[in-house]
Scaffold this motif. Sequence first.
Motif, mmCIF file in Angstrom:
data_model
loop_
_atom_site.group_PDB
_atom_site.id
_atom_site.type_symbol
_atom_site.label_atom_id
_atom_site.label_comp_id
_atom_site.label_asym_id
_atom_site.label_seq_id
_atom_site.Cartn_x
_atom_site.Cartn_y
_atom_site.Cartn_z
ATOM 1 N N GLN B 113 -21.845 5.181 -7.135
ATOM 2 C CA GLN B 113 -22.436 5.931 -6.012
ATOM 3 C C GLN B 113 -23.256 7.115 -6.550
ATOM 4 O OE1 GLN B 113 -21.718 8.271 -1.812
ATOM 5 N NE2 GLN B 113 -19.925 7.292 -2.665
ATOM 6 N N ALA B 135 -31.411 12.297 2.212
ATOM 7 C CA ALA B 135 -30.828 12.576 3.522
ATOM 8 C C ALA B 135 -30.512 11.277 4.260
ATOM 9 C CB ALA B 135 -31.779 13.451 4.345
ATOM 10 N N ALA B 138 -27.590 9.271 2.460
ATOM 11 C CA ALA B 138 -26.267 9.853 2.725
ATOM 12 C C ALA B 138 -25.788 9.449 4.116
ATOM 13 C CB ALA B 138 -26.316 11.370 2.582
ATOM 14 N N VAL B 141 -24.776 5.711 4.113
ATOM 15 C CA VAL B 141 -23.609 5.342 3.312
ATOM 16 C C VAL B 141 -22.309 5.909 3.870
ATOM 17 C CG1 VAL B 141 -22.503 5.615 1.056
ATOM 18 C CG2 VAL B 141 -24.966 5.160 1.201
ATOM 19 N N GLY B 142 -22.308 7.188 4.217
ATOM 20 C CA GLY B 142 -21.071 7.950 4.387
ATOM 21 C C GLY B 142 -20.318 7.732 5.686
ATOM 22 N N GLY B 143 -19.747 8.830 6.168
ATOM 23 C CA GLY B 143 -18.809 8.806 7.283
ATOM 24 C C GLY B 143 -19.417 8.444 8.627
ATOM 25 N N ALA B 144 -20.724 8.144 8.669
ATOM 26 C CA ALA B 144 -21.349 7.650 9.898
ATOM 27 C C ALA B 144 -22.085 6.340 9.612
ATOM 28 C CB ALA B 144 -22.326 8.686 10.452
ATOM 29 N N VAL B 147 -19.473 3.392 5.028
ATOM 30 C CA VAL B 147 -18.050 3.703 4.820
ATOM 31 C C VAL B 147 -17.323 3.747 6.157
ATOM 32 C CG1 VAL B 147 -16.398 5.375 3.900
ATOM 33 C CG2 VAL B 147 -18.526 4.940 2.675
ATOM 34 N N TRP B 148 -17.992 4.280 7.160
ATOM 35 C CA TRP B 148 -17.426 4.324 8.512
ATOM 36 C C TRP B 148 -17.170 2.898 9.024
ATOM 37 C CZ3 TRP B 148 -20.252 3.031 13.176
ATOM 38 C CH2 TRP B 148 -19.574 3.321 14.345
ATOM 39 N N GLN B 150 -16.666 0.228 7.236
ATOM 40 C CA GLN B 150 -15.553 -0.346 6.473
ATOM 41 C C GLN B 150 -14.220 0.208 6.981
ATOM 42 O OE1 GLN B 150 -15.209 -2.802 4.558
ATOM 43 N NE2 GLN B 150 -13.381 -2.479 3.317
ATOM 44 N N ALA B 151 -14.194 1.486 7.345
ATOM 45 C CA ALA B 151 -12.966 2.083 7.890
ATOM 46 C C ALA B 151 -12.589 1.410 9.215
ATOM 47 C CB ALA B 151 -13.140 3.587 8.077
ATOM 48 N N ILE B 154 -11.069 -1.992 8.344
ATOM 49 C CA ILE B 154 -9.685 -1.878 7.860
ATOM 50 C C ILE B 154 -8.744 -1.603 9.046
ATOM 51 C CG2 ILE B 154 -8.117 -0.458 6.456
ATOM 52 C CD1 ILE B 154 -9.823 -1.994 4.606
#
Lengths: 286, 286
Positions: B113, B135, B138, B141-144, B147-148, B150-151, B154
Amino acid sequence: MQDRLGAAKAQVQAALDAAVGALPAGELRDAMGYACAGGKRIRAFLVMESARLHGVPDAAALPVAAAVEALHAYSLVHDDLPAMDNDDLRRGLPTVHVKWSQATAILAGDALQSLAFGLLADPAVGDAATRRLVAAFAQAVGGAGMVWGQALDIAAETAAAPLTLEQITELQGGKTGALIRFAAMAGPLIADADPAPLAAYADAVGLAFQIADDILDVTGNEDVTGKRVGKDMAAGKATFVSLLGLDGARAEAARLAAAADAALAPYGEAAGNLRHLARFVIERDT
Amino acid sequence: MQDRLGAAKAQVQAALDAAVGALPAGELRDAMGYACAGGKRIRAFLVMESARLHGVPDAAALPVAAAVEALHAYSLVHDDLPAMDNDDLRRGLPTVHVKWSQATAILAGDALQSLAFGLLADPAVGDAATRRLVAAFAQAVGGAGMVWGQALDIAAETAAAPLTLEQITELQGGKTGALIRFAAMAGPLIADADPAPLAAYADAVGLAFQIADDILDVTGNEDVTGKRVGKDMAAGKATFVSLLGLDGARAEAARLAAAADAALAPYGEAAGNLRHLARFVIERDT
């Protein structure tokens, strides 16, 4: 120095809360916010002070300070995982994988890294400064920086012989040193000035910081440090204390604090807060 | 299109090999290189084509294409971990945590990453373009973003009820859609042009891609796909196939391919390769 450290702490917490708060609600966001709470914020303070020394306004430095702390938070969440250092306590609270799950800890760490890089792209930082910061940050974090140091640390656990002083110095230069170095260089990086004096300062402070950590692992109080103590000792890991003895480690930390002081010469009186920090780092009890 | 896809593949592999090869030797670097080898490189192709449509030279687009593939590689390494999807096979080879260890897989993903963000700061990209890309990356990829998604995926595994079509569409919009969207928008982002048509194209292609994946999980051949098939089915997970049926899923993928085609209208004939890609995505067997 404590006033300014306190101010940096409050500013950076507000910036992190705003960045995390802008994400979609849920367990991932909760875990990210939890991981970003508390901490000494020494790295943020380094960013703010190094920026001040180079005439960089707070508005440009603050996103960078928040980025460094978000990145530090990610590294703690991943380092605490069972497959890594397997820690259940951090800043006096259950670690993220204990409170939620390993999957959430992996994902929260991943998302905090993205968040950190995203913060560097704040318009207040400026286009050219963002490019320099992103390049240096990637270098400090990745396969030649912090993550590389952590990989060496994990490998050392199963190595046949304990690490030598040279090896442990190299390892810590990556694991804890690289991000501290980036934080201290943030000001000159934003201002496009020579980062060499602050890099030398940071290398000395970073190593002193780690030696102090090793000393605390032996002499610290769990109630005060907020994390398990005696762990490295029990695991038979080579540390600066096991290699130099307690007195030798204290002497080396003091020597490094003096070297950090000397590196600040070009800044004269203006660097008073950074001089205090170098002493604070080796005198802290948490 | 196959010519250009092949060219993008070779260029991007060389860029990734150079970036990984510049890191200190060791297990971490080996694992990073291993994770970056192979793959369809559809995301890299999207970057190169979207750049070409906006007159962005290959030298500026290539680091961005490599960044997207490095990021994709990190996401696969972490998704395959036992605490996540627990996959032992990827692209026909043992996954990173099987070949090395969970610690190495976590660290290699983390370092990939960082590497990805660092690639966006290549001087050939340009200061202002780097800031816009970092910008948006990020965010993707991230929390929005990824990765979000994938969360959510799960969380769905332990949810009381299988996901609805609306929920699974939202989840996939993050998990696979966000990075595909970023890749398709890279050209306008670099050129500071309107990204809306390519964003709409990418949203349709990304969803069609995921539906095709779900179809392959049912109809695919492990020897051809290089990954386990029948897994989602066996786990009782809601997929586009379980929700729409095989024929319904195929019809939806075809409808989305047509929507992707329509979104490219502003580019006319020049977007021929992207039109082919939309068809390729739903007709692939790996």
